[in-house]
Enzyme design. Structure first.
Site, PDB file in Angstrom:
ATOM      1  N   LYS A  35     -31.660  10.222 -25.649  1.00  0.00           N
ATOM      2  CA  LYS A  35     -31.951   9.148 -24.691  1.00  0.00           C
ATOM      3  C   LYS A  35     -32.146   7.818 -25.427  1.00  0.00           C
ATOM      4  O   LYS A  35     -31.693   6.768 -24.964  1.00  0.00           O
ATOM      5  CB  LYS A  35     -33.179   9.500 -23.842  1.00  0.00           C
ATOM      6  CG  LYS A  35     -32.888  10.577 -22.810  1.00  0.00           C
ATOM      7  CD  LYS A  35     -31.895  10.063 -21.750  1.00  0.00           C
ATOM      8  CE  LYS A  35     -31.405  11.120 -20.820  1.00  0.00           C
ATOM      9  NZ  LYS A  35     -30.396  10.640 -19.853  1.00  0.00           N
TER      10      LYS A  35
ATOM     11  N   SER B 263     -35.720   7.900 -20.522  1.00  0.00           N
ATOM     12  CA  SER B 263     -36.854   8.806 -20.321  1.00  0.00           C
ATOM     13  C   SER B 263     -38.053   8.369 -21.143  1.00  0.00           C
ATOM     14  O   SER B 263     -37.904   7.803 -22.243  1.00  0.00           O
ATOM     15  CB  SER B 263     -36.425  10.207 -20.790  1.00  0.00           C
ATOM     16  OG  SER B 263     -37.531  11.065 -20.874  1.00  0.00           O
TER      17      SER B 263
ATOM     18  N   TYR C 193     -33.535  16.010 -27.286  1.00  0.00           N
ATOM     19  CA  TYR C 193     -33.343  15.404 -25.963  1.00  0.00           C
ATOM     20  C   TYR C 193     -33.790  13.933 -25.983  1.00  0.00           C
ATOM     21  O   TYR C 193     -33.043  13.030 -25.587  1.00  0.00           O
ATOM     22  CB  TYR C 193     -34.122  16.182 -24.894  1.00  0.00           C
ATOM     23  CG  TYR C 193     -34.214  15.425 -23.595  1.00  0.00           C
ATOM     24  CD1 TYR C 193     -33.104  15.294 -22.765  1.00  0.00           C
ATOM     25  CD2 TYR C 193     -35.396  14.776 -23.214  1.00  0.00           C
ATOM     26  CE1 TYR C 193     -33.179  14.555 -21.591  1.00  0.00           C
ATOM     27  CE2 TYR C 193     -35.470  14.036 -22.046  1.00  0.00           C
ATOM     28  CZ  TYR C 193     -34.355  13.937 -21.248  1.00  0.00           C
ATOM     29  OH  TYR C 193     -34.424  13.191 -20.090  1.00  0.00           O
TER      30      TYR C 193
HETATM   31  C1  WQD Z   1     -46.249  18.438 -17.913  1.00  0.00           C
HETATM   32  C2  WQD Z   1     -47.556  18.936 -18.505  1.00  0.00           C
HETATM   33  C3  WQD Z   1     -47.332  20.771 -20.051  1.00  0.00           C
HETATM   34  C4  WQD Z   1     -46.193  23.816 -17.066  1.00  0.00           C
HETATM   35  C5  WQD Z   1     -40.804  16.835 -19.794  1.00  0.00           C
HETATM   36  C6  WQD Z   1     -39.901  16.102 -20.723  1.00  0.00           C
HETATM   37  C7  WQD Z   1     -39.596  14.760 -20.181  1.00  0.00           C
HETATM   38  C8  WQD Z   1     -39.023  14.872 -18.811  1.00  0.00           C
HETATM   39  C9  WQD Z   1     -39.938  15.613 -17.921  1.00  0.00           C
HETATM   40  C10 WQD Z   1     -36.705  15.227 -18.469  1.00  0.00           C
HETATM   41  C11 WQD Z   1     -47.473  19.260 -19.999  1.00  0.00           C
HETATM   42  C12 WQD Z   1     -48.130  21.168 -18.824  1.00  0.00           C
HETATM   43  C13 WQD Z   1     -46.515  22.649 -17.716  1.00  0.00           C
HETATM   44  C14 WQD Z   1     -47.195  24.833 -16.918  1.00  0.00           C
HETATM   45  C15 WQD Z   1     -48.754  23.417 -18.081  1.00  0.00           C
HETATM   46  N1  WQD Z   1     -37.793  15.558 -18.889  1.00  0.00           N
HETATM   47  N2  WQD Z   1     -47.769  22.442 -18.215  1.00  0.00           N
HETATM   48  N3  WQD Z   1     -48.432  24.574 -17.423  1.00  0.00           N
HETATM   49  O1  WQD Z   1     -43.437  17.922 -20.903  1.00  0.00           O
HETATM   50  O2  WQD Z   1     -44.503  15.955 -19.725  1.00  0.00           O
HETATM   51  O3  WQD Z   1     -42.052  16.158 -19.769  1.00  0.00           O
HETATM   52  O4  WQD Z   1     -40.242  16.866 -18.495  1.00  0.00           O
HETATM   53  O5  WQD Z   1     -35.826  14.988 -17.981  1.00  0.00           O
HETATM   54  O6  WQD Z   1     -38.739  14.132 -21.012  1.00  0.00           O
HETATM   55  O7  WQD Z   1     -40.520  16.001 -21.980  1.00  0.00           O
HETATM   56  O8  WQD Z   1     -43.295  17.694 -18.367  1.00  0.00           O
HETATM   57  O9  WQD Z   1     -43.603  19.100 -16.401  1.00  0.00           O
HETATM   58  O10 WQD Z   1     -42.896  20.188 -18.586  1.00  0.00           O
HETATM   59  O11 WQD Z   1     -45.201  19.312 -18.354  1.00  0.00           O
HETATM   60  O12 WQD Z   1     -49.895  23.250 -18.542  1.00  0.00           O
HETATM   61  O13 WQD Z   1     -46.973  25.909 -16.340  1.00  0.00           O
HETATM   62  O14 WQD Z   1     -47.859  20.183 -17.869  1.00  0.00           O
HETATM   63  O15 WQD Z   1     -47.882  21.340 -21.199  1.00  0.00           O
HETATM   64  O16 WQD Z   1     -48.670  18.867 -20.587  1.00  0.00           O
HETATM   65  P1  WQD Z   1     -43.404  16.959 -19.807  1.00  0.00           P
HETATM   66  P2  WQD Z   1     -43.668  19.140 -17.881  1.00  0.00           P
END
Ligand code: WQD
Length: 326
Positions: free
Chosen positions: A145, A117, A141
């Site tokens: 990885k 990841s 997490y």
């Molecule tokens: C993306 C962006 C949020 C929801 C995570 C894990 C990664 C992988 C994928 C694993 C961020 C913003 C989100 C909302 C928002 N995991 N957001 N409003 O955090 O980049 O990655 O998921 O299997 O390892 O870290 O992904 O989709 O949670 O968020 O503003 O309602 O969207 O703050 O900047 P992230 P995400």
């Protein structure tokens, strides 16, 4: 070759099984069905229900099905949960992998593809993240990885096993509505959920040092990601003794605000977001350099962000027939 796909009943795993079988590879799914769905396993693909922590069951599956390669996706993947239950994550993701590798090396399997990841990079302070960017995970997490990659490389070197660690960026979309992600843990489904509730999508912070102040990520269509596994499997087969670590992304950044605008436009909504406080631990920008994937795997993403949103929305409305009424 016959490939054991651990986690093959999961959202990403089911797409990997589909891509591998379409490419003419034989596959067997190994999944504990804790979050995976047996329905996602295609007819004709054997399903072994078991945990990778169960070394005897893994060993029987490897020998019984004449497995020559493994694609290991089975893992826990919720960042927040990993902060609350780190020991559970280390047990499932690291100990589960160690037990699996023990059985894999004993069975004389030749190739091993590991689902890693972009979380291994933590808060990278670079425009494009290359595989040489230092790893500094920010959550248990991400740590599991990174430790997983170490295990894979060390076991691979010692046992003459060819290995590939694929560092996925932000995965989205679906090949078909019934293969869509059923979880609501990532940005696109979280936007869908709000629109379905007739509520505004949320932006977690708009004071980041990015062009529009919102976080920038590299979104990759799950069909492209699945094809990267086929490319990795082939790269390992044609070159024994390899040890690949490759980013799987599009190499293009999309901000949270841009994503919300596109989701509104493509799903027929017109709902401006609300800005809420930053979510702790979110890096401002994480975008892959996709160069190594192109040179080492001859792989490149083909699908756009619009493809991801449209296909994910089809899956969402299948599970939430009330969606789209607002
Ligand atoms: C993306 C962006 C949020 C929801 C995570 C894990 C990664 C992988 C994928 C694993 C961020 C913003 C989100 C909302 C928002 N995991 N957001 N409003 O955090 O980049 O990655 O998921 O299997 O390892 O870290 O992904 O989709 O949670 O968020 O503003 O309602 O969207 O703050 O900047 P992230 P995400």
């Amino acid at each position: 070759m016959t490939w054991l796909i651990t986690g093959g009943a999961g959202y990403i795993g089911a797409h990997v099984v589909r891509a591998m079988t379409e490419a003419g590879e034989r596959t067997v799914v190994y999944d504990d069905l804790s979050t995976g769905l047996a329905d996602r396993v295609p007819d004709g693909v054997p399903l072994v229900v078991g945990s990778t922590l169960d070394g005897e069951r893994v060993a029987r599956a490897l020998v019984g099905h004449g497995i020559t390669g493994v694609v290991h996706l089975a893992a826990k993947k919720q960042v927040g949960e990993s902060v609350e239950r780190p020991l559970h994550y280390y047990r499932e993701n690291v100990e589960g992998l160690r037990v699996l590798l023990d059985a894999v090396t004993a069975a004389g399997v030749r190739s091993f593809v590991f689902s890693s990841s972009a979380a291994v990079y933590g808060m990278p302070d670079v425009d494009l993240v290359t595989e040489e960017t230092p790893c500094a995970p920010m959550s248990p997490y991400g740590e599991t990885k990174l430790a997983g990659e170490w295990l894979v490389r060390a076991a691979g070197r010692a046992a003459g096993l060819s290995t590939a660690c694929l560092r996925y960026f932000n995965v989205a979309g679906a090949a078909r509505p019934d293969l869509a992600d059923t979880g609501v843990f990532n940005l696109i489904p979280m936007i869908f959920e709000k629109l379905t509730e007739d509520a505004p999508p949320r932006v977690f912070g708009d004071d980041y040092p990015t062009p529009d102040g919102t976080c920038v990520r590299d979104y990759i269509h799950v069909v492209d990601l699945a094809e990267a596994h086929v490319a990795a499997a082939r790269a390992l087969r044609s070159a024994p003794g390899r040890d690949l670590t490759v980013n799987i992304g599009r190499g293009e950044g999309v901000s949270v605000r841009e994503m919300i605008d596109r989701v509104n436009a493509l799903t027929g909504h017109d709902r401006p977001p609300v800005v809420t406080p930053r979510r702790p631990g979110d890096p401002a920008r994480v975008v892959a350099s996709a160069d190594r994937a192109a040179t080492e795997l001859a792989w490149k993403a083909r699908h756009t962000v619009d493809d991801m949103i449209t296909s994910a929305w089809q899956g969402w409305t299948r599970l939430h027939p009330e969606a789209g009424r607002h």
